[in-house]
Motif scaffolding. Sequence first.
Motif, PDB file in Angstrom:
ATOM      1  N   ALA A  71     -18.135   4.347  -2.555  1.00  0.00           N
ATOM      2  CA  ALA A  71     -17.134   5.313  -2.124  1.00  0.00           C
ATOM      3  C   ALA A  71     -16.384   4.817  -0.896  1.00  0.00           C
ATOM      4  CB  ALA A  71     -17.813   6.651  -1.824  1.00  0.00           C
ATOM      5  N   ALA A  72     -15.137   5.237  -0.779  1.00  0.00           N
ATOM      6  CA  ALA A  72     -14.372   5.031   0.443  1.00  0.00           C
ATOM      7  C   ALA A  72     -14.238   6.384   1.123  1.00  0.00           C
ATOM      8  CB  ALA A  72     -12.993   4.462   0.127  1.00  0.00           C
ATOM      9  N   ALA A  73     -14.261   6.394   2.435  1.00  0.00           N
ATOM     10  CA  ALA A  73     -14.218   7.649   3.185  1.00  0.00           C
ATOM     11  C   ALA A  73     -12.906   7.775   3.950  1.00  0.00           C
ATOM     12  CB  ALA A  73     -15.390   7.710   4.161  1.00  0.00           C
ATOM     13  N   PHE A  74     -12.639   8.980   4.395  1.00  0.00           N
ATOM     14  CA  PHE A  74     -11.484   9.233   5.248  1.00  0.00           C
ATOM     15  C   PHE A  74     -11.434   8.218   6.389  1.00  0.00           C
ATOM     16  CE2 PHE A  74     -10.179  11.385   9.282  1.00  0.00           C
ATOM     17  CZ  PHE A  74      -8.820  11.265   9.067  1.00  0.00           C
ATOM     18  N   HIS A  75     -10.256   7.665   6.605  1.00  0.00           N
ATOM     19  CA  HIS A  75      -9.964   6.817   7.760  1.00  0.00           C
ATOM     20  C   HIS A  75     -10.507   5.391   7.595  1.00  0.00           C
ATOM     21  CE1 HIS A  75      -8.987   6.443  12.191  1.00  0.00           C
ATOM     22  NE2 HIS A  75      -7.999   7.152  11.730  1.00  0.00           N
ATOM     23  N   ASP A  76     -11.194   5.127   6.492  1.00  0.00           N
ATOM     24  CA  ASP A  76     -11.633   3.755   6.243  1.00  0.00           C
ATOM     25  C   ASP A  76     -10.425   2.827   6.198  1.00  0.00           C
ATOM     26  OD1 ASP A  76     -14.290   4.378   6.064  1.00  0.00           O
ATOM     27  OD2 ASP A  76     -14.474   4.060   3.906  1.00  0.00           O
ATOM     28  N   LEU A  77     -10.582   1.656   6.760  1.00  0.00           N
ATOM     29  CA  LEU A  77      -9.557   0.630   6.663  1.00  0.00           C
ATOM     30  C   LEU A  77      -9.937  -0.269   5.493  1.00  0.00           C
ATOM     31  CD1 LEU A  77      -7.023  -0.578   8.020  1.00  0.00           C
ATOM     32  CD2 LEU A  77      -8.566  -2.082   9.294  1.00  0.00           C
ATOM     33  N   LEU A  78      -9.097  -0.286   4.473  1.00  0.00           N
ATOM     34  CA  LEU A  78      -9.403  -1.058   3.267  1.00  0.00           C
ATOM     35  C   LEU A  78      -8.452  -2.246   3.162  1.00  0.00           C
ATOM     36  CD1 LEU A  78      -9.942   1.858   0.722  1.00  0.00           C
ATOM     37  CD2 LEU A  78     -11.633   0.706   2.174  1.00  0.00           C
ATOM     38  N   ARG A  79      -9.016  -3.360   2.737  1.00  0.00           N
ATOM     39  CA  ARG A  79      -8.256  -4.590   2.564  1.00  0.00           C
ATOM     40  C   ARG A  79      -8.139  -4.814   1.066  1.00  0.00           C
ATOM     41  NH1 ARG A  79      -6.803  -8.699   5.748  1.00  0.00           N
ATOM     42  NH2 ARG A  79      -6.941 -10.835   4.953  1.00  0.00           N
ATOM     43  N   ILE A  80      -6.918  -4.826   0.567  1.00  0.00           N
ATOM     44  CA  ILE A  80      -6.705  -4.957  -0.874  1.00  0.00           C
ATOM     45  C   ILE A  80      -6.295  -6.385  -1.162  1.00  0.00           C
ATOM     46  CG2 ILE A  80      -5.467  -4.045  -2.876  1.00  0.00           C
ATOM     47  CD1 ILE A  80      -4.971  -1.507  -1.196  1.00  0.00           C
ATOM     48  N   ARG A  81      -7.240  -7.190  -1.599  1.00  0.00           N
ATOM     49  CA  ARG A  81      -6.956  -8.580  -1.936  1.00  0.00           C
ATOM     50  C   ARG A  81      -6.301  -8.590  -3.306  1.00  0.00           C
ATOM     51  NH1 ARG A  81      -9.687 -11.639   1.992  1.00  0.00           N
ATOM     52  NH2 ARG A  81      -9.148 -13.474   0.768  1.00  0.00           N
ATOM     53  N   THR A  82      -5.210  -9.327  -3.432  1.00  0.00           N
ATOM     54  CA  THR A  82      -4.307  -9.187  -4.574  1.00  0.00           C
ATOM     55  C   THR A  82      -3.798 -10.540  -5.032  1.00  0.00           C
ATOM     56  OG1 THR A  82      -3.528  -7.094  -3.618  1.00  0.00           O
ATOM     57  CG2 THR A  82      -2.120  -8.095  -5.280  1.00  0.00           C
ATOM     58  N   ARG A  83      -3.741 -10.710  -6.352  1.00  0.00           N
ATOM     59  CA  ARG A  83      -3.042 -11.890  -6.876  1.00  0.00           C
ATOM     60  C   ARG A  83      -2.318 -11.515  -8.156  1.00  0.00           C
ATOM     61  NH1 ARG A  83      -8.554 -14.632  -7.715  1.00  0.00           N
ATOM     62  NH2 ARG A  83      -9.399 -13.358  -9.389  1.00  0.00           N
ATOM     63  N   CYS A  84      -1.277 -12.230  -8.448  1.00  0.00           N
ATOM     64  CA  CYS A  84      -0.501 -12.010  -9.665  1.00  0.00           C
ATOM     65  C   CYS A  84      -0.786 -13.176 -10.594  1.00  0.00           C
ATOM     66  CB  CYS A  84       0.986 -11.947  -9.314  1.00  0.00           C
ATOM     67  SG  CYS A  84       2.017 -11.530 -10.731  1.00  0.00           S
ATOM     68  N   CYS A  85      -1.017 -12.882 -11.871  1.00  0.00           N
ATOM     69  CA  CYS A  85      -1.351 -13.968 -12.790  1.00  0.00           C
ATOM     70  C   CYS A  85      -0.934 -13.591 -14.198  1.00  0.00           C
ATOM     71  CB  CYS A  85      -2.842 -14.280 -12.749  1.00  0.00           C
ATOM     72  SG  CYS A  85      -3.879 -12.854 -13.013  1.00  0.00           S
ATOM     73  N   GLY A  86      -1.026 -14.560 -15.075  1.00  0.00           N
ATOM     74  CA  GLY A  86      -0.816 -14.284 -16.493  1.00  0.00           C
ATOM     75  C   GLY A  86       0.593 -13.905 -16.879  1.00  0.00           C
ATOM     76  N   LEU A  87       1.587 -14.465 -16.187  1.00  0.00           N
ATOM     77  CA  LEU A  87       2.960 -14.197 -16.626  1.00  0.00           C
ATOM     78  C   LEU A  87       3.191 -14.825 -17.987  1.00  0.00           C
ATOM     79  CD1 LEU A  87       3.389 -14.485 -13.243  1.00  0.00           C
ATOM     80  CD2 LEU A  87       5.719 -14.124 -14.020  1.00  0.00           C
ATOM     81  N   ARG A  88       3.680 -14.033 -18.919  1.00  0.00           N
ATOM     82  CA  ARG A  88       3.963 -14.538 -20.250  1.00  0.00           C
ATOM     83  C   ARG A  88       5.036 -13.645 -20.864  1.00  0.00           C
ATOM     84  NH1 ARG A  88      -1.073 -15.615 -24.164  1.00  0.00           N
ATOM     85  NH2 ARG A  88      -2.006 -15.459 -22.093  1.00  0.00           N
ATOM     86  N   GLY A  89       6.205 -14.184 -21.032  1.00  0.00           N
ATOM     87  CA  GLY A  89       7.296 -13.387 -21.578  1.00  0.00           C
ATOM     88  C   GLY A  89       7.638 -12.249 -20.633  1.00  0.00           C
ATOM     89  N   ALA A  90       7.496 -11.016 -21.136  1.00  0.00           N
ATOM     90  CA  ALA A  90       7.820  -9.857 -20.314  1.00  0.00           C
ATOM     91  C   ALA A  90       6.590  -9.317 -19.582  1.00  0.00           C
ATOM     92  CB  ALA A  90       8.401  -8.755 -21.200  1.00  0.00           C
ATOM     93  N   ARG A  91       5.453  -9.962 -19.766  1.00  0.00           N
ATOM     94  CA  ARG A  91       4.205  -9.369 -19.294  1.00  0.00           C
ATOM     95  C   ARG A  91       3.590 -10.139 -18.131  1.00  0.00           C
ATOM     96  NH1 ARG A  91       2.676  -5.212 -22.166  1.00  0.00           N
ATOM     97  NH2 ARG A  91       3.903  -4.857 -24.028  1.00  0.00           N
ATOM     98  N   PHE A  92       2.949  -9.421 -17.252  1.00  0.00           N
ATOM     99  CA  PHE A  92       2.183 -10.063 -16.186  1.00  0.00           C
ATOM    100  C   PHE A  92       1.081  -9.117 -15.748  1.00  0.00           C
ATOM    101  CE2 PHE A  92       5.739  -7.819 -14.428  1.00  0.00           C
ATOM    102  CZ  PHE A  92       5.305  -7.239 -13.246  1.00  0.00           C
TER     103      PHE A  92
END
Lengths: 142, 142, 142, 142
Positions: A71-92
């Motif tokens: 669970a995440a609680a009120f006021h928690d500082l969350l780090r959202i690690r993100t990457r983009c992958c799998g681009l193919r045609g119109a999809r990613f």
Amino acid sequence: VEGSDFSFAHEIRVRFAETDAQGIAHHAAFLVWLEEARIAYLDRFTGGYEHIREEGYEALTTGVHLEYQCAAAFHDLLRIRTRCCGLRGARFRYEYRVERDGEVVADGYTTHATVDRATHRPTRVPAWLVDAISAAEERPAS
Amino acid sequence: VEGSDFSFAHEIRVRFAETDAQGIAHHAAFLVWLEEARIAYLDRFTGGYEHIREEGYEALTTGVHLEYQCAAAFHDLLRIRTRCCGLRGARFRYEYRVERDGEVVADGYTTHATVDRATHRPTRVPAWLVDAISAAEERPAS
Amino acid sequence: VEGSDFSFAHEIRVRFAETDAQGIAHHAAFLVWLEEARIAYLDRFTGGYEHIREEGYEALTTGVHLEYQCAAAFHDLLRIRTRCCGLRGARFRYEYRVERDGEVVADGYTTHATVDRATHRPTRVPAWLVDAISAAEERPAS
Amino acid sequence: VEGSDFSFAHEIRVRFAETDAQGIAHHAAFLVWLEEARIAYLDRFTGGYEHIREEGYEALTTGVHLEYQCAAAFHDLLRIRTRCCGLRGARFRYEYRVERDGEVVADGYTTHATVDRATHRPTRVPAWLVDAISAAEERPAS
């Protein structure tokens, strides 16, 4: 998945309005945070989502898969690690790991399709955007 | 204000996602419910908000005043008593009393302006809509 | 998956506040609707979520998988076909198909774990709840 | 009201999920932002809302009055100028001016009451919190 594989991270702080009567962040709030992370990613690497829209494209969310590890609680500082992958045609696809002080709170992915903004018909991710994302993802991990 | 003065009522049930860590419905959720009540009002009396948009109008919310008399809890069935009043030029106003089993949970009003959908410029509430609302408000109270 | 396999259906109407600047229902809103469908399911078959909480249990959402087949628009009436399955120990799962006039708008599942309300520790789904859900799922499909 | 009268400012960026089909930020989102500004204010001047809760208090929102001067759009950076005033017994009030590049987007106030966290009964704002807020409001304006 190793954290070092993620090209980008975006931080959010859990709002009080995002908690529920279980005293934790509501599970739907995570989707809003992942979207904010995608927007921040596009700002950083591609000229921003507004630019994509101005060029006549819209990106739809076509799927979401998310597993909540704790669970995440009120006021928690969350780090959202993100990457983009799998681009193919119109999809990613974006992949995520939401962390709090290095602990995994949730992980998963979302899938997307590029559409023509006027017709809402699927249309290939434009070359300039493919190039910007490829460049971002080939960088040494942050 | 007497309940019998309200021309319309719309019921909603408090969603779990609308609660917060205080264990009650979050105060911002009320604005969403008032909007749902306005939409239901327009459905009932005027042909619906979609019809208004199709005719080239959009209604903006220009103000909100709400006083919370007591907390609402998850799963509470709330009755939103609603009336439209004060049409003048491009402006109009809705008044509300949110009740649970006859007890007042909140009351207040919202103010609105009609704009041209394309230009977002203020434009008079069209005559057919004024007439429909007047007819609704002159009915014997429900 | 055949629609006739779903034991339950719950209807919602898309709120204006649930739309976004793409002119369609925001993808995170679906999670709130699925939750509302689960609550309605529990009301119908098990004595309600409030009862479960009063008995000292809480149900956490541990995962979500959802695929959006087409967009939902403001005021659309959506039918959320729902079934509960895969009860094992503290874990269970709901499956969904969101339909509009028989067309599939989205489908997917959510996973859940029962926890002790005080300690938030995983705890077996109580026998009376297992029985109520089994009875619901063995009924002839609605 | 002069901007220099506000003791505090907090910035937010409009999320895509906060827009609606009118293409602008939904009016209910402002209440969430005002709450985020209050939390940031408490963090800065009083040891934080969590501290207040730990001390056995809860702050309820008892009213909201907000006037929207113009629309906010996706990705707009908004500056929420905030001050706390009118502490009396269990009651206090926050006033706000939401700005974008110096332009007023919305202004208004919210009213609040301090309650005992366990009983939800009104209880005087504790002296240490009164002192912290008074000190904050007597500072030269930021």
